[in-house]
Enzyme design. Structure first.
Site, short mmCIF file in Angstrom:
data_model
loop_
_atom_site.label_atom_id
_atom_site.label_comp_id
_atom_site.label_asym_id
_atom_site.label_seq_id
_atom_site.Cartn_x
_atom_site.Cartn_y
_atom_site.Cartn_z
N MET A 93 -9.13 8.94 9.06
CA MET A 93 -9.59 9.52 7.79
C MET A 93 -10.59 10.65 8.02
O MET A 93 -11.54 10.78 7.25
CB MET A 93 -10.24 8.44 6.90
N LYS B 267 -4.81 2.63 -2.86
CA LYS B 267 -4.70 4.07 -2.62
C LYS B 267 -4.30 4.30 -1.19
O LYS B 267 -4.58 3.52 -0.30
CB LYS B 267 -6.07 4.71 -2.85
N ASP C 26 0.82 -1.21 0.00
CA ASP C 26 0.00 0.00 0.00
C ASP C 26 0.85 1.25 0.00
O ASP C 26 1.97 1.24 0.47
CB ASP C 26 -0.77 0.06 1.33
N1 SAH Z 1 -5.16 0.04 8.53
C1 SAH Z 1 -4.67 1.32 8.97
C2 SAH Z 1 -5.66 2.43 8.73
C3 SAH Z 1 -5.95 2.67 7.29
S1 SAH Z 1 -7.11 3.95 7.05
C4 SAH Z 1 -4.30 1.24 10.45
O1 SAH Z 1 -4.62 0.27 11.11
O2 SAH Z 1 -3.64 2.16 10.94
C5 SAH Z 1 -6.04 5.30 6.73
C6 SAH Z 1 -6.05 6.29 7.85
O3 SAH Z 1 -5.25 5.80 8.89
C7 SAH Z 1 -5.47 7.65 7.53
O4 SAH Z 1 -6.38 8.48 6.86
C8 SAH Z 1 -5.16 8.14 8.90
O5 SAH Z 1 -6.33 8.57 9.55
C9 SAH Z 1 -4.71 6.89 9.58
N2 SAH Z 1 -3.25 6.72 9.58
C10 SAH Z 1 -2.54 5.71 9.08
N3 SAH Z 1 -1.23 5.87 9.35
C11 SAH Z 1 -1.12 7.01 10.04
C12 SAH Z 1 -0.04 7.71 10.62
N4 SAH Z 1 1.22 7.26 10.54
N5 SAH Z 1 -0.29 8.86 11.28
C13 SAH Z 1 -1.54 9.34 11.38
N6 SAH Z 1 -2.60 8.71 10.84
C14 SAH Z 1 -2.40 7.57 10.18
#
Ligand code: SAH
Length: 536
Positions: free
Chosen positions: A183, A67, A42
């Site tokens: 998000m 994406k 990803d």
């Molecule tokens: N599967 C991922 C989430 C995917 S949805 C998880 O478990 O973390 C994508 C969202 O995750 C982003 O829009 C943001 O809100 C959050 N996100 C992922 N990595 C991040 C990071 N390093 N810092 C802040 N937000 C993050």
């Protein structure tokens, strides 16, 4: 790698890459990456994790899919599912690498459904989700005794203005627990309004953490009703985790990551990959984001001459070792010759630099000569004052491209020198592209060099004109000379030739530069931006 496996036993591992800091990848995830046949990654998974996997697993095929945010349109999700199924049907072991945890807003469940429907074997490897890790790196525990007894992970993808929203914002407002929003940058104003309308106090503490656990992490604190404005002022954009609840106030007391001495710094490590670990870990422990350029790979040459030398060690009064590689290869030669450290009992040993003598000490032997300066000239100087060099015989374990200073100087001192060329170092292109991008963006604070040949490898990897943009910190004067000769500007030099010496030089030079750093968005009326620049 290397284990034979019957054809058509493909399998897909849905692996959580964690939130960004490569150290937060699980051990199982790393093991699978090191021995899989294909990776489908990803945009949100840290590219450094894939770069490390390529290093460990040079033949792996890498596909970049999906994406950022895991909410690609369904066409691209279908394409991803089809790719995973095709690769598995080709008999490949596939790692599907997803940011954070695959099952937390990552569409991992949908991919598992597609694989199950296609009859493809799959396994799930959970990851550290951003909703826990980003707050943790901002000093915010998502639950805290007496403050929050529950936490809700909720997607901001569900616009509360829509009539078909599946989230009961009023119920969340009443729960009194911590709300962690994924998000939710764009929809935050409407979500905050829905929470307040549902009964949440408008001055409930709230924080936004962008790029949590990365060196570029930025945190804004405000209240639920002012956070959206504070985020806009600070210019934060996805990926952002938003935390709403009383736990946010704990940040004032227990923030830690953004207080580390090298927090927010991006530092390139160019040592040979086998030796990079110590320097990388030391810099990361001080909060830096480390980009690894495996500039050099150590390639042992034909071991026969060194083994032969090991078998007639009695003829030597001196052994000259100029790197830890030389130490390691000498030990290997002893082992092959059926000997051990006792064979060196009657021989004096001269080392160039502390790292080399440390490698020797790790094997139970103290060097007789270790000059303070990490240069061949200093070894010669030290040896020239001794009366046990003239007329003696020395074994010099060298790299292929070693300078002639030592053997020539020793011969001039009346010593007979047998030079055995035991290894060479080679530039390695993996990771070079990511580094080029970072240099172009001006996104690198320091490039560290532990040897003159690392300078050559770096210039080979990124090209001379980009190399000229690298602010170098070197292990000593010879490396500095090599850097300057290659057009690389040296901003600091270690006063002691060791990993600790490099780290100290980096801290000094970046600490000194701290005063010049731009001061970004300060505490305003509506919110507080805690950037790397706010540290004292
Ligand atoms: N599967 C991922 C989430 C995917 S949805 C998880 O478990 O973390 C994508 C969202 O995750 C982003 O829009 C943001 O809100 C959050 N996100 C992922 N990595 C991040 C990071 N390093 N810092 C802040 N937000 C993050």
């Amino acid at each position: 790698m290397g284990e034979s496996r019957p054809a058509a036993t493909g399998i897909v591992y849905l692996v959580g890459a964690g939130p960004g800091d490569p150290g937060l990848l699980t051990v199982r995830g790393r093991d699978l990456l090191a021995r899989c046949d294909a990776i489908a990654t990803d945009a949100l998974a840290n590219p450094a994790i894939v770069a490390a996997a390529r290093l460990a697993n040079p033949d792996v095929e890498v596909h970049e899919v999906g994406k950022r945010g895991g909410y690609g349109d369904s066409a691209s999700q279908d394409a991803t599912n089809a790719l995973l199924i095709r690769l598995a049907r080709e008999g490949k072991r596939v790692v599907r690498l997803k940011g954070g945890d695959p099952f937390v807003f990552g569409r991992g469940g949908e991919e598992a459904q597609a694989l199950a429907a296609a009859g493809i074997a799959f396994e799930l490897v959970p990851g550290v989700t951003a909703g826990v890790a980003a707050p943790a790196y901002a000093g915010i525990p998502v639950t805290h005794r007496g403050v929050a007894t529950s936490v809700t992970f909720v997607t901001g993808h569900e616009d509360p203005a829509k009539t078909d929203t599946q989230t009961d914002w009023a119920a969340l407002a009443r729960s009194g627990g911590t709300i962690v929003l994924y998000m939710g940058v764009k929809t935050l104003p409407r979500i905050a309004a829905a929470l307040v309308a549902g009964g949440m106090a408008p001055d409930t503490p709230a924080a936004a953490v962008q790029w949590g656990t990365h060196a570029r992490q930025r945190t804004v604190t405000a209240t639920v009703s002012t956070l959206a404005v504070a985020i806009a002022r600070a210019g934060l954009d996805a990926p952002v985790i938003t935390v709403i609840g009383a736990v946010v106030a704990l940040r004032d007391e227990i923030a830690w990551f953004d207080r580390l001495p090298l927090f927010g710094r991006r530092i390139v490590v160019t040592r040979a990959s086998a030796q990079a670990t110590g320097l990388r870990d030391a810099l990361a422990a001080r909060g830096a984001e480390v980009l690894e350029l495996p500039a050099l790979r150590v390639e042992p040459l034909d071991p026969a001459p060194l083994t032969a030398a090991a078998q007639r060690l009695a003829v030597y009064q001196w052994i000259i070792l100029t790197s830890q590689n030389a130490v390691a290869l000498l030990w290997e030669a002893l082992r092959v010759a059926g000997l051990d450290a006792r064979a060196l009992a009657g021989v004096r040993i001269a080392c160039v630099g502390r790292s080399t003598s440390d490698a020797l000490m790790a094997r139970g032997l103290a060097a007789d000569v270790v000059p303070a300066r990490f240069v061949a000239e200093a070894v010669l100087e030290a040896l020239s004052t001794r009366d046990d060099v003239r007329g003696r015989r020395a074994l010099y374990v060298a790299a292929e491209d070693a300078r002639d200073v030592l053997p020539a100087g020793l011969r001039a001192l009346g010593c007979v020198v047998d030079q055995v060329t035991a290894y060479r170092t080679r530039a390695d292109g993996a990771g070079a592209e990511a580094l080029r991008d970072a240099l172009i963006r001006g996104d690198v604070d320091v490039v560290t060099f532990a040897s003159a040949s690392a300078v050559r490898g770096f210039v080979d990897a990124v090209g001379a004109s980009l190399a000229a943009r690298a602010p170098a910190v070197t292990i000593g004067p010879v490396t500095s000379d090599a850097a300057r000769a290659a057009g690389v500007g040296v901003i600091a030099e270690a006063s002691e030739a060791s990993i600790a010496g490099i780290v100290a030089a980096v801290e000094t030079v970046l600490g000194a530069k701290q005063a010049d750093r731009p001061r970004a968005g300060r505490s305003g009326a509506v919110g507080k931006l805690d950037t790397p620049f706010e540290r004292p």
